[in-house]
Scaffold this motif. Structure first.
Motif, PDB file in Angstrom:
ATOM      1  N   UNK A 234     -43.525 167.221  41.453  1.00  0.00           N
ATOM      2  CA  UNK A 234     -44.036 166.021  42.101  1.00  0.00           C
ATOM      3  C   UNK A 234     -44.958 166.425  43.253  1.00  0.00           C
ATOM      4  N   UNK A 235     -46.246 166.109  43.090  1.00  0.00           N
ATOM      5  CA  UNK A 235     -47.208 166.542  44.107  1.00  0.00           C
ATOM      6  C   UNK A 235     -47.326 165.539  45.252  1.00  0.00           C
TER       7      UNK A 235
ATOM      8  N   UNK B 239     -44.000 173.402  50.970  1.00  0.00           N
ATOM      9  CA  UNK B 239     -44.878 173.969  49.933  1.00  0.00           C
ATOM     10  C   UNK B 239     -44.091 174.968  49.075  1.00  0.00           C
ATOM     11  N   UNK B 240     -43.285 175.792  49.751  1.00  0.00           N
ATOM     12  CA  UNK B 240     -42.487 176.779  49.019  1.00  0.00           C
ATOM     13  C   UNK B 240     -41.487 176.082  48.104  1.00  0.00           C
ATOM     14  N   UNK B 241     -40.903 175.019  48.632  1.00  0.00           N
ATOM     15  CA  UNK B 241     -39.888 174.304  47.839  1.00  0.00           C
ATOM     16  C   UNK B 241     -40.547 173.678  46.593  1.00  0.00           C
ATOM     17  N   UNK B 242     -41.673 173.030  46.818  1.00  0.00           N
ATOM     18  CA  UNK B 242     -42.318 172.295  45.719  1.00  0.00           C
ATOM     19  C   UNK B 242     -42.891 173.249  44.665  1.00  0.00           C
ATOM     20  N   UNK B 243     -43.428 174.376  45.119  1.00  0.00           N
ATOM     21  CA  UNK B 243     -44.080 175.289  44.150  1.00  0.00           C
ATOM     22  C   UNK B 243     -43.135 176.373  43.637  1.00  0.00           C
ATOM     23  N   UNK B 244     -42.008 176.557  44.331  1.00  0.00           N
ATOM     24  CA  UNK B 244     -41.094 177.635  43.941  1.00  0.00           C
ATOM     25  C   UNK B 244     -41.625 179.013  44.345  1.00  0.00           C
TER      26      UNK B 244
ATOM     27  N   UNK C  46     -53.496 171.640  52.169  1.00  0.00           N
ATOM     28  CA  UNK C  46     -52.997 171.319  50.825  1.00  0.00           C
ATOM     29  C   UNK C  46     -53.253 169.841  50.547  1.00  0.00           C
ATOM     30  N   UNK C  47     -53.978 169.556  49.474  1.00  0.00           N
ATOM     31  CA  UNK C  47     -54.167 168.165  49.054  1.00  0.00           C
ATOM     32  C   UNK C  47     -53.000 167.773  48.157  1.00  0.00           C
ATOM     33  N   UNK C  48     -52.457 166.597  48.423  1.00  0.00           N
ATOM     34  CA  UNK C  48     -51.266 166.129  47.696  1.00  0.00           C
ATOM     35  C   UNK C  48     -51.637 165.000  46.728  1.00  0.00           C
ATOM     36  N   UNK C  49     -50.652 164.572  45.980  1.00  0.00           N
ATOM     37  CA  UNK C  49     -50.735 163.379  45.098  1.00  0.00           C
ATOM     38  C   UNK C  49     -51.490 163.576  43.796  1.00  0.00           C
ATOM     39  N   UNK C  50     -52.047 164.751  43.545  1.00  0.00           N
ATOM     40  CA  UNK C  50     -52.885 164.889  42.347  1.00  0.00           C
ATOM     41  C   UNK C  50     -52.049 164.992  41.076  1.00  0.00           C
TER      42      UNK C  50
ATOM     43  N   UNK D  64     -50.313 168.633  40.499  1.00  0.00           N
ATOM     44  CA  UNK D  64     -50.874 169.825  41.153  1.00  0.00           C
ATOM     45  C   UNK D  64     -50.849 169.643  42.661  1.00  0.00           C
ATOM     46  N   UNK D  65     -50.470 170.692  43.382  1.00  0.00           N
ATOM     47  CA  UNK D  65     -50.764 170.705  44.817  1.00  0.00           C
ATOM     48  C   UNK D  65     -51.973 171.619  44.965  1.00  0.00           C
ATOM     49  N   UNK D  66     -52.937 171.159  45.767  1.00  0.00           N
ATOM     50  CA  UNK D  66     -54.263 171.774  45.699  1.00  0.00           C
ATOM     51  C   UNK D  66     -54.681 172.401  47.024  1.00  0.00           C
ATOM     52  N   UNK D  67     -54.854 173.714  47.041  1.00  0.00           N
ATOM     53  CA  UNK D  67     -55.300 174.375  48.261  1.00  0.00           C
ATOM     54  C   UNK D  67     -56.793 174.145  48.494  1.00  0.00           C
ATOM     55  N   UNK D  68     -57.131 173.797  49.731  1.00  0.00           N
ATOM     56  CA  UNK D  68     -58.542 173.548  50.068  1.00  0.00           C
ATOM     57  C   UNK D  68     -58.884 174.323  51.349  1.00  0.00           C
ATOM     58  N   UNK D  69     -59.926 175.141  51.286  1.00  0.00           N
ATOM     59  CA  UNK D  69     -60.336 175.926  52.457  1.00  0.00           C
ATOM     60  C   UNK D  69     -61.671 175.389  52.959  1.00  0.00           C
TER      61      UNK D  69
END
Ligand code: MEV
Length: 420
Positions: free
Chosen positions: A4-5, A22-27, A64-68, A75-80
């Motif tokens: 769940x993003x 983030x660690x919890x959601x992505x493992x 991290x962009x959420x909800x995608x 997906x949780x999305x890293x944005x730099x």
């Protein structure tokens, strides 16, 4: 795989708490994310070998962009990037698409174009035919340059020849179409073009000058679409005004440049986070937008329920193997966070972020304007800079905005008050 993003309340947490979530959601654990959560851990030795004359590093914030939800997957999305509001805006737009199915994307496959420029060709039309007659031999020769790519299912697929009239005379342009699989492919493509040049010279009786890929990657497209909830957008009038805002961009290059820039805010941020070549993506995007007179990379329509349907079509020359993506520890961590298995999957994610980013910008512009959101986020940064933590951040940010005095000094005063 992320279940769940939505990661609700993510933005309200402290940075450390966000890392935990983030660690919890992505493992993923410290081993995977180390240099991402602590840039001091990036080994300068690695950077030293990436470019020349290295003296240090330039770090960017990584959000991290959420909800995608894309192609049915969260997906949780890293944005730099350095620009405030972009990550929040992308997350917010993804939220408005989520309940109506999220994003759906397709692609044309990872096909790049390599160009071989031939000048001083005595009989261009006959030479064109001779090159086409030798297509099988030329494709074979190209594929001999990269047996590994061929083993992974890629390689030169097709060839086309164009005769162009230039200010320096008629030129014969041979173009190889190459499937680069999970690589961005610049090295493979350029090597093939260089290898073919002597044979092309023989076939055309001309002289080869350039042998280089084209960033106008028209055979490496990603298309994504999403339906954005009318009510969440703010109702019928907002939907209509977003369509009018998009139509403005379609009709006017001055507006369209800014409109497409907004798309690239999201796209570049993920491209950079994953160590891909953002200049190549920028060149591809704007040249593709200009093929038929400079146009928007996105389109908007209203569906029968009045919801807003957005779509995007954009060249997407990104890779997962080779280059900085494999070498840079933060890029490697970002690929793990995304959990993408192929470069095409990464392309689907990136195009969807571009669409979300554009929708968010149009919605803000067509309603309250972008400054209000900017100031609210800026106020949060100012509150945090003043030392506010957790709930204090929101309380202080709200006061700063209400008082129209978004300054660190004032934030400190309010913090003192609140702490008592
Ligand atoms: C700012 O970085 C991007 C926008 O200007 C995009 C747009 O105008 O559509 C808000």
């Amino acid at each position: 795989m992320v279940e769940d993003s939505k990661m609700s309340g993510f933005y309200k947490l402290s940075r450390k708490e966000r890392v935990k979530m983030l660690m919890k959601v992505t493992g993923l654990g410290e081993d995977d994310l180390g240099p991402l959560i602590d840039p001091g851990k990036v080994d300068l030795e690695i950077l030293d070998h990436m470019i020349e004359n290295v003296v240090g590093a330039m770090t960017l914030p990584l959000g991290i962009a959420t909800n995608f939800k894309i192609d049915g997957k969260d997906y949780v999305i890293p944005m730099a990037l350095e620009e405030p509001s972009v990550v929040a805006a992308a997350s917010n737009a993804a939220r408005m698409a989520r309940n109506l199915g999220g994003f759906t994307a397709t692609d044309t496959g990872p096909l790049m174009i390599a160009q071989i420029q031939v000048v001083e060709v005595p009989t261009p039309y006959a030479a064109k035919n001779r090159v086409i007659e030798a297509k099988d031999e030329l494709l074979r020769l190209a594929n001999e340059q990269d047996p590994i790519l061929v083993r992974f299912g890629g390689g030169a697929r097709d060839l086309r020849v164009r005769i162009i009239d230039t200010s320096a005379g008629v030129m014969l342009i041979t173009e190889l179409i190459i499937d680069t699989r999970d690589a961005m492919g610049a090295n493979a493509v350029n090597t093939m073009a260089e290898a073919l040049a002597p044979r092309i010279e023989k076939l055309t009786d001309g002289r080869v000058i350039l042998r280089i890929l084209s960033n106008l990657a028209e055979y490496r497209l990603v298309r994504a679409r999403a339906t954005f909830d009318k009510e969440m957008l703010g109702g019928d009038d907002v939907v209509n005004d977003i369509i009018a805002a998009w139509a403005f961009a379609e009709a006017d290059p001055y507006r369209c440049a800014t409109h497409n820039k907004g798309i690239m805010n999201g796209i570049d941020a993920v491209v950079i986070a994953t160590g891909n070549d953002f200049r190549a993506i920028e060149a591809g995007a704007h040249s593709y937008a200009a093929v038929d007179g400079y146009k928007s990379l996105t389109k908007y329509e209203k569906d029968i329920d009045g919801n807003l349907v957005g779509s995007i079509e954009i060249p997407m020359a990104v890779g997962l193997v080779g280059g900085a993506t494999k070498v840079h520890p933060v890029a490697r961590a970002c690929v793990k966070i995304l959990g993408v298995k192929t470069a095409l999957e990464l392309g689907h994610v990136i195009a969807s972020v571009g669409l979300a980013q554009n929708l968010a910008a149009l919605r803000a512009l067509a309603s309250e304007g972008i400054q209000k959101g900017h100031m609210a986020l800026h106020a949060r940064n100012v509150a945090a800079t003043a030392g506010a933590r957790g709930e204090q951040v929101d309380i202080i940010a709200k006061r700063l905005v209400e008082e129209r005095n978004v300054k660190v000094e004032r934030a400190k005063e309010i913090l003192d008050e609140v702490s008592k």
